[in-house]
Write a protein that holds these residues in place. Structure first.
Motif, mmCIF file in Angstrom:
data_model
loop_
_atom_site.group_PDB
_atom_site.id
_atom_site.type_symbol
_atom_site.label_atom_id
_atom_site.label_comp_id
_atom_site.label_asym_id
_atom_site.label_seq_id
_atom_site.Cartn_x
_atom_site.Cartn_y
_atom_site.Cartn_z
ATOM 1 N N ALA A 134 4.613 6.339 -9.862
ATOM 2 C CA ALA A 134 3.784 5.395 -9.970
ATOM 3 C C ALA A 134 5.434 4.332 -9.815
ATOM 4 O O ALA A 134 4.720 3.744 -8.635
ATOM 5 N N GLU A 135 5.988 5.241 -9.791
ATOM 6 C CA GLU A 135 7.336 3.337 -9.163
ATOM 7 C C GLU A 135 7.908 4.149 -7.930
ATOM 8 O O GLU A 135 7.883 2.940 -7.140
ATOM 9 N N ALA A 136 8.006 5.370 -7.790
ATOM 10 C CA ALA A 136 7.615 6.097 -6.300
ATOM 11 C C ALA A 136 6.956 5.450 -4.904
ATOM 12 O O ALA A 136 7.150 4.687 -4.809
ATOM 13 N N ALA A 137 5.918 5.542 -5.902
ATOM 14 C CA ALA A 137 3.922 4.946 -4.557
ATOM 15 C C ALA A 137 4.696 3.735 -4.325
ATOM 16 O O ALA A 137 4.234 3.011 -3.756
ATOM 17 N N ARG A 138 5.280 2.634 -5.679
ATOM 18 C CA ARG A 138 5.383 1.123 -5.664
ATOM 19 C C ARG A 138 6.505 0.902 -3.991
ATOM 20 O O ARG A 138 6.370 0.134 -3.273
ATOM 21 N N TYR A 139 6.981 1.804 -4.637
ATOM 22 C CA TYR A 139 8.880 1.883 -3.818
ATOM 23 C C TYR A 139 8.237 2.070 -2.219
ATOM 24 O O TYR A 139 8.789 1.295 -1.076
ATOM 25 N N LEU A 140 7.078 2.350 -1.838
ATOM 26 C CA LEU A 140 6.473 3.542 -0.799
ATOM 27 C C LEU A 140 5.486 2.348 -0.278
ATOM 28 O O LEU A 140 5.295 2.332 0.725
ATOM 29 N N GLY A 141 5.118 1.650 -0.705
ATOM 30 C CA GLY A 141 4.315 0.473 -0.314
ATOM 31 C C GLY A 141 2.688 0.847 -0.198
ATOM 32 O O GLY A 141 2.016 1.001 0.673
ATOM 33 N N VAL A 142 2.370 2.595 -1.164
ATOM 34 C CA VAL A 142 1.108 2.733 -1.305
ATOM 35 C C VAL A 142 0.435 3.385 -2.276
ATOM 36 O O VAL A 142 1.148 2.908 -3.657
ATOM 37 N N SER A 143 -0.777 3.392 -2.796
ATOM 38 C CA SER A 143 -1.283 4.252 -3.823
ATOM 39 C C SER A 143 -0.746 5.433 -4.618
ATOM 40 O O SER A 143 -0.396 5.948 -3.859
ATOM 41 N N SER A 144 -1.217 5.096 -5.933
ATOM 42 C CA SER A 144 -0.123 6.206 -6.078
ATOM 43 C C SER A 144 -1.392 7.887 -6.392
ATOM 44 O O SER A 144 -1.019 8.704 -6.355
ATOM 45 N N GLN A 145 -2.412 7.102 -5.650
ATOM 46 C CA GLN A 145 -3.244 8.509 -5.212
ATOM 47 C C GLN A 145 -2.418 9.434 -3.901
ATOM 48 O O GLN A 145 -3.044 9.967 -3.615
ATOM 49 N N THR A 146 -2.550 7.824 -2.402
ATOM 50 C CA THR A 146 -1.928 8.353 -1.737
ATOM 51 C C THR A 146 -0.938 9.201 -1.976
ATOM 52 O O THR A 146 0.127 10.349 -1.283
ATOM 53 N N PHE A 147 0.115 8.497 -3.279
ATOM 54 C CA PHE A 147 1.601 9.398 -2.900
ATOM 55 C C PHE A 147 1.368 10.870 -3.333
ATOM 56 O O PHE A 147 2.318 11.116 -2.923
ATOM 57 N N ALA A 148 0.285 10.554 -4.824
ATOM 58 C CA ALA A 148 -0.123 11.789 -5.108
ATOM 59 C C ALA A 148 -0.560 12.903 -4.158
ATOM 60 O O ALA A 148 -0.261 14.146 -3.941
ATOM 61 N N ARG A 149 -1.583 12.732 -3.422
ATOM 62 C CA ARG A 149 -2.173 13.101 -2.433
ATOM 63 C C ARG A 149 -0.574 14.414 -1.757
ATOM 64 O O ARG A 149 -0.746 15.394 -0.938
ATOM 65 N N ARG A 150 -0.108 13.048 -0.583
ATOM 66 C CA ARG A 150 1.236 13.732 -0.663
ATOM 67 C C ARG A 150 2.059 14.340 -1.023
ATOM 68 O O ARG A 150 2.057 15.703 -0.052
ATOM 69 N N ALA A 151 1.940 14.401 -1.843
ATOM 70 C CA ALA A 151 3.238 15.049 -2.349
ATOM 71 C C ALA A 151 2.597 16.495 -2.535
ATOM 72 O O ALA A 151 3.286 17.473 -2.656
ATOM 73 N N LYS A 152 1.324 16.329 -2.937
ATOM 74 C CA LYS A 152 0.756 17.636 -2.886
ATOM 75 C C LYS A 152 0.993 18.423 -1.864
ATOM 76 O O LYS A 152 0.976 20.002 -2.369
ATOM 77 N N GLU A 153 0.539 18.180 -0.439
ATOM 78 C CA GLU A 153 0.679 18.865 0.192
ATOM 79 C C GLU A 153 1.828 19.143 1.191
ATOM 80 O O GLU A 153 2.125 20.272 1.298
ATOM 81 N N PHE A 154 2.917 18.692 0.252
ATOM 82 C CA PHE A 154 4.465 18.982 0.434
ATOM 83 C C PHE A 154 4.733 20.310 -0.283
ATOM 84 O O PHE A 154 5.426 20.701 -0.487
ATOM 85 N N GLY A 155 4.090 20.531 -1.256
ATOM 86 C CA GLY A 155 3.857 21.125 -2.526
ATOM 87 C C GLY A 155 5.270 20.609 -3.666
ATOM 88 O O GLY A 155 5.811 21.420 -4.500
ATOM 89 N N ILE A 156 5.503 19.166 -3.758
ATOM 90 C CA ILE A 156 6.287 18.763 -4.218
ATOM 91 C C ILE A 156 5.716 18.052 -5.702
ATOM 92 O O ILE A 156 6.857 17.225 -5.959
ATOM 93 N N TYR A 157 4.758 17.866 -5.976
ATOM 94 C CA TYR A 157 4.136 17.375 -6.774
ATOM 95 C C TYR A 157 4.063 17.895 -8.467
ATOM 96 O O TYR A 157 3.238 18.831 -8.090
ATOM 97 N N GLU A 158 4.353 17.179 -9.263
ATOM 98 C CA GLU A 158 4.029 17.886 -10.023
ATOM 99 C C GLU A 158 3.640 17.043 -11.575
ATOM 100 O O GLU A 158 4.338 15.763 -11.194
ATOM 101 N N THR A 159 2.115 17.192 -12.194
ATOM 102 C CA THR A 159 1.460 15.883 -12.772
ATOM 103 C C THR A 159 2.666 15.906 -14.060
ATOM 104 O O THR A 159 2.316 14.546 -14.560
ATOM 105 N N ASN A 160 3.034 16.611 -14.477
ATOM 106 C CA ASN A 160 3.908 16.348 -15.554
ATOM 107 C C ASN A 160 5.399 15.306 -14.893
ATOM 108 O O ASN A 160 6.146 14.611 -16.234
#
Length: 281
Positions: free
Chosen positions: A22-48
């Motif tokens: 959540a803090e990383a998303a704020r750092y980038l100026g995007v929503s948490s949903q956008t951050f999660a979507r792109r991180a998942k696309e790169f295979g580097i997102y983990e819910t935990n």
């Protein structure tokens, strides 16, 4: 509609400068949903954790915090420190395992969080958010800081913990007598109520012991009579001034420390208005 495209490097860089997704998303100026979507696309997102492969910080402490504060601000008690202890005891959320203190207030009281931020010399931001309850939006402001020593002092020295119900050792019993009034005023600013025009002042808490300690203190030291009752609806104990005369005495007592501790501006204005309305100022 503008769309922000994030690279894998952007996401990893944000993670290095953040403690959560959540803090990383704020750092980038995007929503948490956008951050999660792109991180998942790169295979580097983990819910935990928010990111795979990113260095997940251990419990925040003086070695790896992004923001800092005066870690020893409550080690030696002062009038203002006692006030903020009372306020945190009433309105704070203590996460002992993370050495974290969080205070959330309605947006109109944000200036009070700014006073606390200044007092503890916190270098981080106050976040503005919107809390949705039953489809109704409530603007809020949040101050969260990490300090191993502050949490240690709150818990070990003053028994201020996440557990709001009955405690064998009450916080008020651990406050030096010269500072109890300031603690109570801080507690009142957190969980108290001043009538806008007429009625009685009140303090609420899930801790039955602290309510009766406050009752004894007010009658013994200031001859202010109060009544206690339990609200089943809210599951809290309520301490009410018994009549208009005692409400007046309590409000005068509350305002009498305004030059010593930083009262909550909204309640201070209501207190002053109450006295003017009732011809008591």
């Amino acid at each position: 509609m503008n769309r922000i495209e994030l690279s894998k490097e952007d996401i990893l860089e944000a993670k290095k400068n953040s403690n959560s997704a959540a803090e990383a998303a704020r750092y980038l100026g995007v929503s948490s949903q956008t951050f999660a979507r792109r991180a998942k696309e790169f295979g580097i997102y983990e819910t935990n954790r928010g990111l795979k492969g990113g260095k997940k910080p251990k419990n925040p402490n003086i070695d790896n915090r992004k923001y800092f504060c005066n870690d020893y601000i409550f080690s030696e008690l002062t009038s203002e420190a006692a006030y903020w202890l009372g306020f945190i005891a009433a309105d704070g959320c203590i996460r002992e395992t993370k050495n974290c203190v969080c205070i959330v207030l309605k947006r109109e009281d944000k200036s009070h969080l700014e006073k606390l931020k200044s007092f503890i010399k916190f270098t981080g931001p106050i976040f503005d958010r919107v809390r949705i309850v039953n489809d109704i939006e409530y603007p809020i402001s949040e101050l969260t800081f990490y300090s191993k020593n502050i949490v240690k002092d709150l818990v070990s020295k003053y028994n201020i913990t996440q557990r709001k119900s009955y405690k064998e050792i009450n916080t008020v019993d651990l406050i030096p007598k010269d500072f109890v009034l300031y603690f109570i005023i801080g507690f009142f600013d957190g969980d108290g109520n001043i009538p806008k025009l007429d009625g009685n002042s009140s303090i609420t808490s899930r801790d039955k012991h602290i309510i009766y300690v406050l009752k004894d203190f007010l009658i013994t030291c200031y001859n202010i009579e109060t009544n206690v009752y339990f609200s089943k609806k809210k599951n809290v104990y309520c301490l009410n001034t018994s009549n208009k005369e005692n409400t007046y005495k309590f409000i005068k007592l509350y305002l009498s420390v305004s030059d010593i501790v930083p009262l909550l501006e909204r309640k201070k204005r209501i207190a002053e208005k109450y006295l003017r309305y009732n011809g008591l100022s």
